[in-house]
Design a protein around this motif. Structure first.
Motif, PDB file in Angstrom:
ATOM      1  N   GLU A 114       3.107  20.669  -7.499  1.00 58.00           N
ATOM      2  CA  GLU A 114       2.288  21.752  -7.024  1.00 58.00           C
ATOM      3  C   GLU A 114       1.783  22.390  -8.486  1.00 58.00           C
ATOM      4  O   GLU A 114       1.279  23.569  -8.531  1.00 58.00           O
ATOM      5  CB  GLU A 114       2.870  22.944  -6.237  1.00 58.00           C
ATOM      6  CG  GLU A 114       3.336  22.196  -4.927  1.00 58.00           C
ATOM      7  CD  GLU A 114       2.206  21.821  -3.950  1.00 58.00           C
ATOM      8  OE1 GLU A 114       0.924  22.131  -4.204  1.00 58.00           O
ATOM      9  OE2 GLU A 114       2.289  20.651  -3.458  1.00 58.00           O
ATOM     10  N   PRO A 174       2.885  17.204 -15.517  1.00 56.80           N
ATOM     11  CA  PRO A 174       2.549  16.950 -14.140  1.00 56.80           C
ATOM     12  C   PRO A 174       3.920  16.543 -13.374  1.00 56.80           C
ATOM     13  O   PRO A 174       3.927  16.345 -12.269  1.00 56.80           O
ATOM     14  CB  PRO A 174       1.845  15.739 -14.305  1.00 56.80           C
ATOM     15  CG  PRO A 174       2.158  14.918 -15.341  1.00 56.80           C
ATOM     16  CD  PRO A 174       2.309  16.009 -16.369  1.00 56.80           C
ATOM     17  N   GLU A 193       0.951  -1.180  -0.005  1.00 55.14           N
ATOM     18  CA  GLU A 193       0.286  -0.020   0.001  1.00 55.14           C
ATOM     19  C   GLU A 193       0.993   1.132   0.079  1.00 55.14           C
ATOM     20  O   GLU A 193       1.760   1.174   0.752  1.00 55.14           O
ATOM     21  CB  GLU A 193      -1.027  -0.136   1.280  1.00 55.14           C
ATOM     22  CG  GLU A 193      -2.015  -1.238   1.069  1.00 55.14           C
ATOM     23  CD  GLU A 193      -2.852  -0.960   2.390  1.00 55.14           C
ATOM     24  OE1 GLU A 193      -3.127  -0.146   3.010  1.00 55.14           O
ATOM     25  OE2 GLU A 193      -3.825  -2.008   2.527  1.00 55.14           O
ATOM     26  N   ILE A 194       0.478   2.285  -0.856  1.00 54.75           N
ATOM     27  CA  ILE A 194       1.376   3.550  -1.035  1.00 54.75           C
ATOM     28  C   ILE A 194       0.656   4.676  -0.379  1.00 54.75           C
ATOM     29  O   ILE A 194      -0.503   4.885  -0.675  1.00 54.75           O
ATOM     30  CB  ILE A 194       1.603   3.686  -2.415  1.00 54.75           C
ATOM     31  CG1 ILE A 194       2.104   2.612  -3.287  1.00 54.75           C
ATOM     32  CG2 ILE A 194       2.486   4.829  -2.535  1.00 54.75           C
ATOM     33  CD1 ILE A 194       1.726   2.515  -4.624  1.00 54.75           C
ATOM     34  N   ILE A 195       1.331   5.219   0.826  1.00 53.35           N
ATOM     35  CA  ILE A 195       0.905   6.379   1.268  1.00 53.35           C
ATOM     36  C   ILE A 195       1.873   7.442   1.148  1.00 53.35           C
ATOM     37  O   ILE A 195       3.168   7.227   1.371  1.00 53.35           O
ATOM     38  CB  ILE A 195       0.756   6.135   2.924  1.00 53.35           C
ATOM     39  CG1 ILE A 195      -0.235   4.920   3.291  1.00 53.35           C
ATOM     40  CG2 ILE A 195       0.270   7.256   3.515  1.00 53.35           C
ATOM     41  CD1 ILE A 195      -1.689   5.179   2.928  1.00 53.35           C
ATOM     42  N   ARG A 196       1.510   8.604   0.796  1.00 56.98           N
ATOM     43  CA  ARG A 196       2.500   9.935   0.560  1.00 56.98           C
ATOM     44  C   ARG A 196       2.115  10.713   1.874  1.00 56.98           C
ATOM     45  O   ARG A 196       0.973  11.021   2.427  1.00 56.98           O
ATOM     46  CB  ARG A 196       1.963  10.555  -0.697  1.00 56.98           C
ATOM     47  CG  ARG A 196       2.284   9.918  -1.979  1.00 56.98           C
ATOM     48  CD  ARG A 196       1.374  10.744  -2.919  1.00 56.98           C
ATOM     49  NE  ARG A 196       2.111  11.810  -3.460  1.00 56.98           N
ATOM     50  CZ  ARG A 196       1.485  13.187  -3.664  1.00 56.98           C
ATOM     51  NH1 ARG A 196       0.320  13.458  -3.087  1.00 56.98           N
ATOM     52  NH2 ARG A 196       2.408  14.223  -4.244  1.00 56.98           N
ATOM     53  N   PHE A 197       3.378  11.506   2.016  1.00 57.02           N
ATOM     54  CA  PHE A 197       3.251  12.686   3.229  1.00 57.02           C
ATOM     55  C   PHE A 197       3.674  13.793   2.435  1.00 57.02           C
ATOM     56  O   PHE A 197       4.419  13.702   1.371  1.00 57.02           O
ATOM     57  CB  PHE A 197       4.140  12.339   4.433  1.00 57.02           C
ATOM     58  CG  PHE A 197       5.452  11.977   4.097  1.00 57.02           C
ATOM     59  CD1 PHE A 197       5.891  10.594   4.015  1.00 57.02           C
ATOM     60  CD2 PHE A 197       6.627  13.088   4.168  1.00 57.02           C
ATOM     61  CE1 PHE A 197       7.300  10.551   3.905  1.00 57.02           C
ATOM     62  CE2 PHE A 197       7.866  13.002   4.151  1.00 57.02           C
ATOM     63  CZ  PHE A 197       8.364  11.630   4.044  1.00 57.02           C
ATOM     64  N   ARG A 198       3.322  15.048   3.018  1.00 50.15           N
ATOM     65  CA  ARG A 198       3.507  16.407   2.200  1.00 50.15           C
ATOM     66  C   ARG A 198       5.055  16.395   2.251  1.00 50.15           C
ATOM     67  O   ARG A 198       5.986  15.905   3.106  1.00 50.15           O
ATOM     68  CB  ARG A 198       3.012  17.419   2.862  1.00 50.15           C
ATOM     69  CG  ARG A 198       1.241  17.415   2.823  1.00 50.15           C
ATOM     70  CD  ARG A 198       0.720  18.504   3.190  1.00 50.15           C
ATOM     71  NE  ARG A 198      -0.923  18.472   3.199  1.00 50.15           N
ATOM     72  CZ  ARG A 198      -1.832  17.790   3.373  1.00 50.15           C
ATOM     73  NH1 ARG A 198      -1.351  17.018   4.419  1.00 50.15           N
ATOM     74  NH2 ARG A 198      -3.081  17.812   3.059  1.00 50.15           N
ATOM     75  N   ASP A 209       3.662  15.852   9.350  1.00 52.07           N
ATOM     76  CA  ASP A 209       2.674  15.327   8.374  1.00 52.07           C
ATOM     77  C   ASP A 209       3.144  13.689   8.127  1.00 52.07           C
ATOM     78  O   ASP A 209       2.166  12.804   8.183  1.00 52.07           O
ATOM     79  CB  ASP A 209       2.701  15.803   6.892  1.00 52.07           C
ATOM     80  CG  ASP A 209       1.489  15.582   6.157  1.00 52.07           C
ATOM     81  OD1 ASP A 209       0.522  15.987   6.508  1.00 52.07           O
ATOM     82  OD2 ASP A 209       1.718  14.748   5.027  1.00 52.07           O
TER      83      ASP A 209
END
Lengths: 395, 83
Positions: free
Chosen positions: A361, A357, A150-155, A161
């Motif tokens: 941002e 992309p 599972e892939i989770i991103r943080f800022r 974060d």
């Protein structure tokens, strides 16, 4: 939409955005004169986007080592190490990387991209979690996808974060691989490693640090951010590339975990590809010695980097948050970035154009990569051209 | 669908407003990509905001089947229910 229609859509998007007759994302380089100069068309240009941080691509020691290996062992290995064996150079370079980092062991990969693919997909799998910085390189995203975890991103670079997301995982934080980068390729800023290590220890996670852009750049002997911060013992796995400061192509991982060696038997990007050629390994070994002893190269690199960063900052360009060899000019629109990129090229300066992309941002970037082989006069010239273009870009 | 789902849907729609012009009416069938112009990068950032809004972890892998507002609300509901 058919398979080929999708490619036609790509072509249409490129045509709408990019100027005709100019291959922005595949510039034809006709001749390479040195680590910093080449010919495009009939024009001599200055390389300012090549990640050749220590300028070692023409180092006599590297050229000689590559020539000798070519004559001694041929042009290629023609297969994987599992099938075709490990040459003495492969084994020696792995020992030398482990010794360089004073780690238990090291593995060499065919590219830096594959190093991240191999390590992430080898370490994490279905049921595990990979927690990555939002500005991670594509090789990290692709390694995650290949892993099935599972892939989770943080800022980006936001440790609060990151911790919040680890906390939400509960006990699963113990089967979580955190991935960060020594220097981020887009904005050139460094990971807050001390905080990341503190948090990963608190949650019993595993930390992989990619030193692709920081190898040779940070630390007394050029190990990267781990040496700059004195935190090598807090990082479980260090990956990196040969294609930047070491001036060739390939990748590596070092670790004090003895389990690293088992990746050779389960990691597809290691198993199912041809091993690096003898000449590549030989030039990399020579470059690693130069990098390790390269105090003067690093001093020159940082002098050049600070000189250009300060000049562009004074001119009012919006830059990445930290001075360093990766200097990102942040533009509000792709058109503005393209105009700056083209203006620089017209003045004989070749830099990287990064459009959404790929740019963070939704912005667009014109990215400069500084080298120890650049001269102070060349940095002055680049600054003068940026000054000249400023009015037309921001009018 | 339970009240929880309705609550999630309404909070999600409120959140998605920032991605659309004021005159766009967001309904469960609204297509995230084609109608709200949420591209791949915006979607990644939206996921982080949703994680914080609902205090859940949303793996990027789970987004493969998400096309509409309903799909996303359903995914959030499913993750919250499994907690």
């Amino acid at each position: 939409m058919s398979l080929l229609d999708k490619l036609d859509a790509v072509a249409a998007a490129r045509k709408a955005l990019l100027p005709e007759g100019l291959d922005v994302f595949g510039m034809p380089i006709e001749e390479v004169y040195s680590a910093t100069e080449a010919r495009v068309g009939d024009r001599r240009i200055l390389f300012l986007g090549t990640n050749n941080y220590l300028g070692l691509t023409f180092a006599p020691e590297c050229l000689q080592a590559a020539h000798e290996a070519l004559d001694r062992e041929g042009t290629g290995t023609t297969g994987s190490r599992m099938a075709n064996g490990s040459y003495s150079g492969h084994r020696a370079l792995e020992r030398e990387f482990a010794d360089f980092y004073q780690c238990h062991s090291g593995i060499v990969f065919t590219t830096g991209y594959q190093a991240n693919l191999a390590m992430i997909s080898g370490l994490a799998g279905a049921g595990d979690v990979v927690l990555i910085d939002g500005d991670s390189h594509a090789s990290i995203y692709d390694g995650c996808r290949l892993s099935g975890a599972e892939i989770i991103r943080f800022r980006h670079n936001d440790v609060a974060d990151m911790e919040k997301r680890l906390r939400r995982l509960g006990e699963r934080s113990q089967s979580t691989l955190i991935v960060a980068e020594g220097i981020y390729s887009m904005l050139g800023d460094q990971a807050p490693l001390a905080e990341i290590v503190r948090i990963k220890n608190a949650y019993n996670s595993i930390l992989l640090l990619d030193e692709a852009h920081s190898l040779g750049v940070l630390g007394k002997t050029g190990q990267g951010l781990v040496e700059e911060t004195g935190l090598i013992d807090g990082v479980d796995f260090i990956t990196g590339t040969f294609s930047k400061s070491l001036g060739s192509i390939g990748g590596y991982c070092v670790s004090n975990h003895p389990q690293l060696d088992q990746l050779r038997y389960i990691s597809r990007p290691y198993i199912f590809t041809a091993s690096p050629s003898p000449a590549t390994i030989a030039s990399t070994r020579a470059a690693l010695k130069l990098l390790r002893d390269g105090t003067e190269l690093r001093r020159q690199l940082w002098q050049n980097s600070r000189q250009l960063y300060a000049r562009l900052d004074a001119l009012g360009y919006q830059l990445g948050p930290q001075p360093g060899p990766v200097i990102a000019n942040i533009l509000d629109s792709p058109q503005q970035a393209l105009m700056l990129w083209k203006g620089l090229l017209d003045h004989g300066i070749y830099v990287n154009l990064i459009l959404p992309p790929a740019a963070p941002e939704g912005k667009a970037l014109v990215r400069c990569s500084v080298s120890a082989a650049h001269t102070s006069e060349q940095m002055d010239y680049v600054g003068n051209v940026f000054a000249e273009l400023r009015e037309s870009i921001f009018q | 669908m339970s009240t929880d789902y309705s609550d999630i849907l309404s909070r999600l729609c409120f959140h998605l407003k920032q991605f659309s012009s004021p005159d766009v009416v967001i309904v469960p069938e609204t297509d995230l990509i084609n109608e709200l112009a949420i591209d791949s990068v915006k979607l990644l950032n939206l996921v982080m905001e949703i994680e914080d809004e609902f205090d859940i972890s949303v793996p990027l892998n789970a987004l493969a089947d998400v096309q509409t507002v309903h799909d996303l609300a359903n995914l959030i509901h499913h993750i919250k229910s499994a907690k």
